[in-house]
Motif scaffolding. Sequence first.
Motif, PDB file in Angstrom:
ATOM      1  N   GLN A   2     -34.607 -69.528 -19.730  1.00 25.20           N
ATOM      2  CA  GLN A   2     -34.559 -69.701 -21.188  1.00 25.20           C
ATOM      3  C   GLN A   2     -34.816 -68.372 -21.921  1.00 25.20           C
ATOM      4  N   ARG A  42     -43.956 -67.969 -20.120  1.00 20.50           N
ATOM      5  CA  ARG A  42     -42.497 -68.093 -20.090  1.00 20.50           C
ATOM      6  C   ARG A  42     -41.847 -66.893 -19.391  1.00 20.50           C
ATOM      7  N   ARG A  54     -42.471 -67.139 -15.696  1.00 20.87           N
ATOM      8  CA  ARG A  54     -41.607 -68.182 -15.145  1.00 20.87           C
ATOM      9  C   ARG A  54     -40.194 -67.646 -14.938  1.00 20.87           C
ATOM     10  N   THR A  57     -36.012 -68.092 -25.632  1.00 24.31           N
ATOM     11  CA  THR A  57     -37.392 -68.436 -26.006  1.00 24.31           C
ATOM     12  C   THR A  57     -38.354 -67.277 -25.750  1.00 24.31           C
ATOM     13  N   LEU A  58     -37.861 -66.216 -25.114  1.00 21.81           N
ATOM     14  CA  LEU A  58     -38.725 -65.081 -24.810  1.00 21.81           C
ATOM     15  C   LEU A  58     -38.804 -64.127 -25.988  1.00 21.81           C
TER      16      LEU A  58
END
Length: 506
Positions: free
Chosen positions: A122, A30, A33, A125-126
Amino acid sequence: MPGHGQEVGDTTSAATYTAGGTEERAARVRFRRAVALMTMTLVLPGSAQLAYGNKRVGRVALRLWVALLLVGLGCVVASALDHEVAFWLVSDLAALQTVRIALMLLAVGWAALFLDAWRLGQPLTLRMGHRRAAIGINGILCFSVASVLLFGAHLVGVQRDFIQTMFGSGAASGAHDGRYNVLLMGGDSGIDRWGLRPDSLTVASIDADTGRTVLISLPRNMQNFPFAKGSVMHQQFPHGFRCDHCMLNGVYTWALDNKKLFGKAKNPGVDATISAVEGITGLKMNYWAMVNLKGFRDLVDAVGGVTINVRQRIPIGGLGSDVYDYIEPGVQKLTGFQTQWYARARTDSDDYSRMARQKCIMGAMLDQVDPTVVLRNFEKIAKASSAMISTSIPASEVDRFLDLALKAKDQKVSTLSIVPPAFDTYQPDAHLIHQKVAEAIDRAEGKAPKKSSDTVVASSGTGGDQGKPGAKSKGAKTPPTVTGGSIGSLSSGYAANESQDLDSAC
């Protein structure tokens, strides 16, 4: 059942480890990304939105980016093939305003794409460490790109203000007999004085095709000279400027004291001076420029100084005050302050030596100004130039004169000064002056035979017949006479005042 319990515990630990490893890998994926989306925005603005976000926004951004790249590449190629395109881009007010607005809009739009790329990553979400790193990376990229673009817009604005402030808005003037003649007037920087009594008057006669330049200088103390026929000054002084203490540098103030004679003229002092210069030289002026010597000092500092071969001690001070320092002999880089005194000093010297030194400075500035230095110090140079020069050259002609200046940089500069011993400055012979001016221009264009020597240089000496025209030196070849910091003397002529190659005379 100890063995069975141990087996169950091992299985649970393995499952927990596997789950932890999977989550760690997922967190790294993530984060990578999120960083990839920001990198994509840096390289291809809109690509992150096209891949994971609003595809319509991504397509618009990418198309605009490609269009800007093509326009920029086209400008670079066109500028490389034709310098006039580059000069037009840096001098046209509409083009500069367009570029400025485009840079500001690009900065805002690109920053918005960076923020959207961060959203697409996002961040919630990290993990906290990754989130902070992503915020830092995005902030650095966003502010770096935006600040570079906004600073570019600022420089374009400075250039536009410089063009708008410094140059005129009048109609362009066509070349006269294939040459542009620009009157350069230099005024001292005393309070309420600069521009009122121009102490330096030089005509730059520039070939409209090649840029080959002839500098024709007139002494400030010239008297009894004619004015151009049909001018206001010629009507007032049909037999020349014949009155008590009436000198060339006093024409400006005479016109200001008699403004009514010039009707609605914006610059009666300049108009009167131009009519004098045209009457003396026989050349029709296209434009004029007034140079403030104090502003010139700032300009020299802005370009990093100018290297001059100082041939004799030049006093700092004088001109109504005490001499308190000297510029010592030798090849050295002078500051703006030193250059100003090198150009204006008259103590232990004379007006004609000073005129020769001023020509040496003109030639040195033309040869030595480095484009990379100009770019690094652009804002300082623009500010100094705005304070230094007032001119009638219209903004629409700036690109033409930039092109001519670039051509002139690689050519020899010729000089002619209307000074003794070749000319009488008290009772000037207008016919002789017109003839010599025409000959100097013809020689520069290769239409007349050159003199036997490129420069007028006197023999050296301190007494007897040495230093006099025609004197012969015995034994080894002696160096040229240097008087007042210039090669030559009042009796034999200063080399820089009449030369086919100004560099060799300085």
